[in-house]
Scaffold this active site. Sequence first.
Site, PDB file in Angstrom:
ATOM      1  N   ASP A  60       0.847  -1.204   0.000  1.00 27.77           N
ATOM      2  CA  ASP A  60       0.000   0.000   0.000  1.00 27.77           C
ATOM      3  C   ASP A  60       0.874   1.243   0.000  1.00 27.77           C
ATOM      4  O   ASP A  60       0.540   2.251  -0.625  1.00 27.77           O
ATOM      5  CB  ASP A  60      -0.852   0.083   1.278  1.00 27.77           C
ATOM      6  CG  ASP A  60      -1.803  -1.061   1.455  1.00 27.77           C
ATOM      7  OD1 ASP A  60      -2.182  -1.686   0.452  1.00 27.77           O
ATOM      8  OD2 ASP A  60      -2.178  -1.342   2.624  1.00 27.77           O
ATOM      9  N   LYS A 186      -9.549 -15.717  10.023  1.00 23.14           N
ATOM     10  CA  LYS A 186     -10.657 -15.577   9.060  1.00 23.14           C
ATOM     11  C   LYS A 186     -11.058 -16.970   8.620  1.00 23.14           C
ATOM     12  O   LYS A 186     -10.186 -17.797   8.351  1.00 23.14           O
ATOM     13  CB  LYS A 186     -10.215 -14.732   7.865  1.00 23.14           C
ATOM     14  CG  LYS A 186     -11.373 -14.371   6.931  1.00 23.14           C
ATOM     15  CD  LYS A 186     -10.955 -13.423   5.816  1.00 23.14           C
ATOM     16  CE  LYS A 186     -12.153 -13.047   4.959  1.00 23.14           C
ATOM     17  NZ  LYS A 186     -11.782 -12.204   3.802  1.00 23.14           N
ATOM     18  N   ASP A 260     -16.996  -5.936   4.875  1.00 29.81           N
ATOM     19  CA  ASP A 260     -16.200  -4.780   5.324  1.00 29.81           C
ATOM     20  C   ASP A 260     -17.005  -3.491   5.352  1.00 29.81           C
ATOM     21  O   ASP A 260     -16.514  -2.428   4.943  1.00 29.81           O
ATOM     22  CB  ASP A 260     -14.959  -4.600   4.415  1.00 29.81           C
ATOM     23  CG  ASP A 260     -13.908  -5.667   4.661  1.00 29.81           C
ATOM     24  OD1 ASP A 260     -13.985  -6.366   5.696  1.00 29.81           O
ATOM     25  OD2 ASP A 260     -12.994  -5.807   3.834  1.00 29.81           O
TER      26      ASP A 260
END
Lengths: 391, 391, 391, 391
Positions: A60, A186, A260
């Site tokens: 990122d 997850k 999300d």
Amino acid sequence: MADRRLDPVPADNFAFGLWTIGNVGRDAFGDPTRPPVAPAEFVRGLGRVGAAGVSFHDDDLIPPGSSAAEAERVLAEFRSALDATGVRVTMATTNLFTHPCFKDGAFTSNDRGVRRHALAKAMRGIDLGASLGAPVYVLWGGREGVECGAAKRPQDALARYAEAVNFLCGYVRDRGYPMRFAIEPKPNEPRGDTFLPTIGHALAFITTLDQPDMVGVNPEVAHETMVGLSFHQGIGQALWQGKLFHIDLNDQKIGRYDQDFRFGSEGIKENFLLVRLLETSGYTGTKHFDSRPYRNEWGDGIWEFARGSMRTYLALAAAAREFDADPAVVAALAAAGAGELAEESVGAYTPTAAAALLAEPADPEQLAARSYVNERLDQLLIDHLLGLPRA
Amino acid sequence: MADRRLDPVPADNFAFGLWTIGNVGRDAFGDPTRPPVAPAEFVRGLGRVGAAGVSFHDDDLIPPGSSAAEAERVLAEFRSALDATGVRVTMATTNLFTHPCFKDGAFTSNDRGVRRHALAKAMRGIDLGASLGAPVYVLWGGREGVECGAAKRPQDALARYAEAVNFLCGYVRDRGYPMRFAIEPKPNEPRGDTFLPTIGHALAFITTLDQPDMVGVNPEVAHETMVGLSFHQGIGQALWQGKLFHIDLNDQKIGRYDQDFRFGSEGIKENFLLVRLLETSGYTGTKHFDSRPYRNEWGDGIWEFARGSMRTYLALAAAAREFDADPAVVAALAAAGAGELAEESVGAYTPTAAAALLAEPADPEQLAARSYVNERLDQLLIDHLLGLPRA
Amino acid sequence: MADRRLDPVPADNFAFGLWTIGNVGRDAFGDPTRPPVAPAEFVRGLGRVGAAGVSFHDDDLIPPGSSAAEAERVLAEFRSALDATGVRVTMATTNLFTHPCFKDGAFTSNDRGVRRHALAKAMRGIDLGASLGAPVYVLWGGREGVECGAAKRPQDALARYAEAVNFLCGYVRDRGYPMRFAIEPKPNEPRGDTFLPTIGHALAFITTLDQPDMVGVNPEVAHETMVGLSFHQGIGQALWQGKLFHIDLNDQKIGRYDQDFRFGSEGIKENFLLVRLLETSGYTGTKHFDSRPYRNEWGDGIWEFARGSMRTYLALAAAAREFDADPAVVAALAAAGAGELAEESVGAYTPTAAAALLAEPADPEQLAARSYVNERLDQLLIDHLLGLPRA
Amino acid sequence: MADRRLDPVPADNFAFGLWTIGNVGRDAFGDPTRPPVAPAEFVRGLGRVGAAGVSFHDDDLIPPGSSAAEAERVLAEFRSALDATGVRVTMATTNLFTHPCFKDGAFTSNDRGVRRHALAKAMRGIDLGASLGAPVYVLWGGREGVECGAAKRPQDALARYAEAVNFLCGYVRDRGYPMRFAIEPKPNEPRGDTFLPTIGHALAFITTLDQPDMVGVNPEVAHETMVGLSFHQGIGQALWQGKLFHIDLNDQKIGRYDQDFRFGSEGIKENFLLVRLLETSGYTGTKHFDSRPYRNEWGDGIWEFARGSMRTYLALAAAAREFDADPAVVAALAAAGAGELAEESVGAYTPTAAAALLAEPADPEQLAARSYVNERLDQLLIDHLLGLPRA
């Protein structure tokens, strides 16, 4: 409700990831709907909305393939924005899922070369995070799983996972970084089934590591909720075991793709219970949002999304304080025996205690006659959530 | 397929609970559809169908309110049937959920009196189980949960749960019983949300106990499947952590009420992977069925149900052996890198190893070009499951 | 099992979409893992593996932004491949979900300009499909939904949806195309909640249209399964209402993201019941696969995936034939009363019939004493699925 | 918020079933926790809490096996309580699920004798309901389903279901009762899979009946929510098709056993959207609660549960009115294009309209640039739900 402050300040310790507010809106079925936000611009935005922290995946911040000069420039601008705004780097992590080389996993890929590449990428990401002062390094094993169950013996996968975390712990200790790890569980997506699917599985895994004290969990609302587990109860267990090192706030409907959504936009009651727990448990970490604006949002709306995330957290925290201060609630909690649950049932085992227990006259019918007044208590909770005037 | 033995023998180590084959068919919406089966008759039936073991809740064997004489008579008949058939008691447990006194929980009821009653009932159940030679005592906390989340602080509930298990461990050690405990996780039903909802949460909880070696897990297919977790992966983690002390076999569709269907009747592929794992992992415990005949079954059909449960297990075990022996599978597993996952990625941390890793040239594109041939492998699995002739 | 033909031939009427076998493996978290397959090459591949048909979205065939010359070239190559292989275009559809202009919906976007653009794009897609002989045009409203429920009044959305389908029916009639529409329901993803979420909702919607005879459904295994509905029962209702115009075969676990797994790789029992139903119901449409290879597959494996899809269908069809021919099954079905369900209970209402019914002596206890032997029947089904030898 | 009236009055048209507030707390794992409430006492309680209506299954009112004299006495007391309180019978229904004779279904049992018995029981229940003025007769097919899919051909089951409903419509017309039917869909539990699993399937089924005008739906929050469908969108389709004849309000988490929680206690946002829709759609039926107090409730708490159900409904209705009156919401709805969705996209098909559409210049990029401001709109919804002061 005059004391409900709904505008965040840095002391509230809210943080956002670079990939969240600035998400470009690509999904499995569609192309991006928004332009990207440059890291430095993102940090300045965070400063404006009152957030305290920023987090990132290595890629990122420094796009893969950047030259050293480009990386330096991005970093310099990023640091400059941090300095100008007072925003801190509160967490860093590695992207071990986007590149196709991770299609079979990263630390648990069947390809040993991929596993080694993933470790090296994580080490470089740790260096980057440490250079920016990140106190927490998150490990999300998004690709650590299978669709074809026959392809990986689960015990082998867990052994490789543990080997990788142990190695990274060794690296951090060797380098002397003041950094702890937080494993993010997850259950599925993007893999059919993921290893370490829930908070519980991650907590259990951590006890097998060489340096269990360096590793905690980073639970995410959406991830536990996907399979319908109670998030606040999972957080309760993580707190009870001293392992809540970080948290990812967002929202989700049960039994669906990873949504999300903006924190507080779906599971309102569960989120109330979560915030009440966080605010009374001594948790001092950041409240980190891992969510993204609806894909049909554009322009400044992404910052409204950020403000709304924090506003709702503050509103739920205020509602929780008011709930616990309401004499009717205090009475209902007492009638429900909530405090009684904190009392020892019998204490440590001794033959005397055992004999006493066995000698106690049992009257199940009388025990069954008690009301726990949970309907009243729950309605009071709903009343407080809805901001209803009480008689 | 000539070597596929599908008729069970005691050495197969199959076991059934008294409440399973003999279930009377009451459900949340309807009255019983079948008459009960007396314990001794049940044991004789197990002997006839080739099962090795029987399990029970205290109240299944000795109805609550029985006089001492009645209890003696039931026990004598039960022991006599065990002796006559060679069936062993392989597990015992306590019913801490049917009586209304447990409506708010047992070990985690907000009422301390209920908690003490539950402990005493469990101790008496342990005595009963020990007297009949049960090597495993299961703790299923069916009522340990909440609908109204505000009524119980999760940390308090876990503390009481741990206190109870610690006390019972002390009791068993004090009495000198050769008995271990197995915690059975379940995510919800009959409570809105249950504490220790999954294998992972239970494994993590066990590490906090005073005598963690005495306590393992008793995972149930239906319970993990209700929330859509991969059962065989959960079993993999339990095996990896050395904690698979018992297992409950049945079947279930994801996202539904607790169905307790006949083993192998729904999740056929997942069950294949489970049986393959159990049969190759060194698990030596009983294969225990916790299921019940469809409610519209009557008469001898309940024993056909029992036979079918074991038949399907044996068939899946045979299919798994044949799968792993098939040269095409061996080749596909090799191409998938399944064995490569058992190799260390890097080993223990050393600065030298770290330096070597970081110095390794990364070629993600080349790593991405590998096929893991998971489609072929998975199709071979399906072929073996369906008994298809191979070219 | 000597008559089990597992290699497909065109008469089996299998079809694949351009976006399926040739899927490049991009997902919500990762970049493509495979190169694209050109349409003509794809058709030749289909010919080699024995498929009968091909389907496409407008943009799969003619990439958006193609010049007229490019479009012509692609079409010419595609037609040439069709001619060379005998593969037919069995379905066409429009991509109304990838471009960001559809981020709020297509036929139900709140933006009237988008709705009109979507209609025009669909009309052009219909022209393209008709020019290639597609007898069925699928309408999948992937973006027809909401995350923020307040943003769309459901009745308005359904009115716009109906308006669009009515308009397209008018267009097809006006142009004289021998084409029918098939609506493909989906409950969620990529939108939070989708309009027309299930087969049932689509069937009900169709009855409100101007030309209901022109419109049926295109149910997809994964879509109904995502929310845990029985796919074969939904297909049963579509058949019963004469509306099964097309079908999308793939596979999926309940309660997850849209997995689009290889047909027959997950819900084996449900797929058996589905194939048994299709093969005995007179359904004559294509068996169309809307699935994609695992993302870690590469190279020729994508064609193995295609072969496996058809192989498993043929294997399940053979197992279903054998099941229904097995005397033990015939007896179990009779004992279960399966045929009795086809008999009228009472017939059309008449006062005489009503009086007779009310006068009939009721003996519920006796009615309750019947066994439906569903355990035996279900075990026989499992036996046939697993290819087990019967005693 | 001064105008938020939270105490119900009969004009609010709330109703409760005899089996709801007075539920004895038996569940699949436990015995009753509360004493029953006699029907007349129940009606007086409803009068005290401000409810307008009462509903019942035949067996709730007249226990099976009652003598004619007993039945008369119960009825007289019931009527007397109705007269004294002004409470009306707003719905009646038949219990076709508790008795073991219905273990394989009622209208779709494979046993024709059971089917005929079920019809006769329903006719007698209709007589009873009509005698007490019930305007709506609910048909919940709780046992109309299968665990073993091979046991019932779905088309046969639907044909029998339709035959039964047609017969009952004939009976009601013949008797001249002013009564309509409402089918209550449910996806599963107590059967593995139920026929007519969702609102959509029921709406589609109704269109096949002989007297479709006499039959609508009775959707239940918990039933659609069990499989994760949006309840308010389902209600939107029922309203759009003119088929919302009755409604069952309660609450539920997705993907679980049928919880029947107090309305408004779980899915707060979804319930807000539901109430907003009901209150603005012209729905004039009763708001009927089909829920039950938590099992650990006792004594007067069951009436607090009833009051809370209505209180939350009124609070959500007030919040919805305030939401729609808030200028910021009006502006956000406009920016989202909510009103624009009510405008025709193109109107009925004409060649001219088609030509115009195709001639319209498409500019997808420009269409993609719009923001639908759904984040702001959704945050305003949350703000109103939480009773937050607006700047």
